[in-house]
Design an enzyme around this catalytic site. Structure first.
Site, PDB file in Angstrom:
ATOM      1  N   ASP A  70       0.841  -1.198   0.000  1.00  0.00           N
ATOM      2  CA  ASP A  70       0.000   0.000   0.000  1.00  0.00           C
ATOM      3  C   ASP A  70       0.876   1.248   0.000  1.00  0.00           C
ATOM      4  OD1 ASP A  70       0.954  -0.253   2.600  1.00  0.00           O
ATOM      5  OD2 ASP A  70      -0.976  -0.028   3.576  1.00  0.00           O
ATOM      6  N   ASN A 138      -7.748   0.047  14.061  1.00  0.00           N
ATOM      7  CA  ASN A 138      -9.175  -0.156  13.741  1.00  0.00           C
ATOM      8  C   ASN A 138      -9.393  -1.450  12.949  1.00  0.00           C
ATOM      9  OD1 ASN A 138      -8.092   0.473  11.285  1.00  0.00           O
ATOM     10  ND2 ASN A 138      -9.479   2.173  10.821  1.00  0.00           N
ATOM     11  N   HIS A 140      -7.699  -2.354  10.225  1.00  0.00           N
ATOM     12  CA  HIS A 140      -7.431  -2.301   8.789  1.00  0.00           C
ATOM     13  C   HIS A 140      -6.217  -3.137   8.422  1.00  0.00           C
ATOM     14  CE1 HIS A 140      -4.797   1.645   9.016  1.00  0.00           C
ATOM     15  NE2 HIS A 140      -4.010   0.599   8.997  1.00  0.00           N
ATOM     16  N   GLU A 145      -9.899  -0.188   4.873  1.00  0.00           N
ATOM     17  CA  GLU A 145     -10.476   0.349   6.102  1.00  0.00           C
ATOM     18  C   GLU A 145     -11.826  -0.325   6.402  1.00  0.00           C
ATOM     19  OE1 GLU A 145      -8.797   2.121   8.013  1.00  0.00           O
ATOM     20  OE2 GLU A 145      -7.768   3.801   7.051  1.00  0.00           O
TER      21      GLU A 145
HETATM   22  C1  GLP Z   1      -0.661   1.425   8.366  1.00  0.00           C
HETATM   23  C2  GLP Z   1      -0.497   0.814   6.957  1.00  0.00           C
HETATM   24  C3  GLP Z   1      -0.170  -0.634   6.988  1.00  0.00           C
HETATM   25  C4  GLP Z   1       0.496  -0.994   8.296  1.00  0.00           C
HETATM   26  C5  GLP Z   1      -0.476  -0.762   9.420  1.00  0.00           C
HETATM   27  C6  GLP Z   1       0.160  -0.853  10.793  1.00  0.00           C
HETATM   28  O1  GLP Z   1      -1.504   2.503   8.404  1.00  0.00           O
HETATM   29  N1  GLP Z   1      -1.645   0.991   6.132  1.00  0.00           N
HETATM   30  O2  GLP Z   1       0.631  -0.956   5.878  1.00  0.00           O
HETATM   31  O3  GLP Z   1       0.854  -2.350   8.272  1.00  0.00           O
HETATM   32  O4  GLP Z   1      -1.153   0.459   9.283  1.00  0.00           O
HETATM   33  O5  GLP Z   1       1.049   0.208  10.994  1.00  0.00           O
HETATM   34  P1  GLP Z   1       1.984   0.287  12.291  1.00  0.00           P
HETATM   35  O6  GLP Z   1       2.835  -0.914  12.271  1.00  0.00           O
HETATM   36  O7  GLP Z   1       2.768   1.558  12.126  1.00  0.00           O
HETATM   37  O8  GLP Z   1       1.084   0.331  13.469  1.00  0.00           O
END
Ligand code: GLP
Length: 238
Positions: A70, A138, A140, A145
């Site tokens: 992403d 949340n 995702h 989302e």
């Molecule tokens: C982010 C990204 C993801 C990531 C997830 C967890 O917003 N969309 O690619 O894996 O949320 O992020 P983090 O490890 O910084 O909590």
């Protein structure tokens, strides 16, 4: 009910190292396919583990083609790109190099076309072998989302308010993400979650209803999925 196998470790570091080992196993097992990479803070110790293992086993990823999960859409430098993040935490640190990295251009003038192009490039390269994933607070996955569909494909998407706030993005920041359908097409999914902040999302993913309200719960149907948690992220599991 979940088919997903769950492993809980005493520390975030141990969870990251075990996930990294499983990822390398997947890279070797599904060598003709792409290895999917995620961004985010959770991935940093996983990438440290891959880098230190690779330093001891020359050329571990020299034949590996990676693909991006992403990307944030931004025309400004105030939002760092996920592609750059993955490059600086992992790819640029590999001493034996790697074959290629299929990236998403977060500055594309037509993000809708860029999303289609990325998906087509993945399919043309043989599809996803192992996919590394984090999870949002949340629930995702990627930037799928709450409210997303189980058959969603790579596309442009809006971000939830909580995602914008947690990541410190400007209001109305959008993103391109592989869809749940794309992620489900991977041969193996490896998810990592650490810290108490992720525990409600992990409980909803594993023990809540299987629905788009918690996007990660849709992955429970995958036949080969392993979840790597530390004690804090597992604390709300019964
Ligand atoms: C982010 C990204 C993801 C990531 C997830 C967890 O917003 N969309 O690619 O894996 O949320 O992020 P983090 O490890 O910084 O909590």
């Amino acid at each position: 009910m979940s088919r997903c196998s769950i492993r809980v470790f005493d520390t975030p570091h141990l969870a990251a190292a075990a996930a990294g080992d499983k990822f390398m196993e997947g890279v070797s097992e599904f060598g003709s396919r792409l290895a999917g990479l995620a961004a985010g803070r959770t991935m940093q110790p996983v990438y440290d583990h891959l880098v230190s293992t690779e330093a001891r086993s020359n050329g571990l990823f020299s034949e590996t083609a990676f693909a991006q999960l992403d990307e944030v859409l931004s025309n400004s430098r105030t939002v760092p790109s996920f592609a750059n993040e993955i490059d600086s935490y992992l790819l640029s640190r590999l001493s034996g190099r790697y074959r290629s990295f299929l990236i998403i251009d977060g500055q594309a003038s037509r993000p809708d076309l860029e999303a289609k192009r990325h998906r087509a490039a993945i399919l043309k390269s043989g599809g996803l072998g192992v996919q590394l994933l984090g999870i949002g607070v949340n629930g995702h996955v990627g930037f799928n989302e709450p409210g997303c569909r189980s058959d969603s494909l790579c596309r442009v998407t809006d971000l939830a308010k909580s995602t914008v706030e947690r990541n410190g993005y400007p209001l109305r920041t959008g993103a391109i993400t592989l869809g749940i359908g794309d992620i489900m097409s991977a041969q193996r999914i490896i998810m990592v979650a650490t810290g108490a902040v992720k525990s409600p999302a992990i409980a909803a993913m594993i023990e809540g209803p299987q629905s788009g309200a918690c996007p990660a719960s849709l992955l429970r149907a995958h036949a080969d999925m392993e979840l790597f948690l530390d004690q804090a992220a597992a604390k709300d599991l019964s």
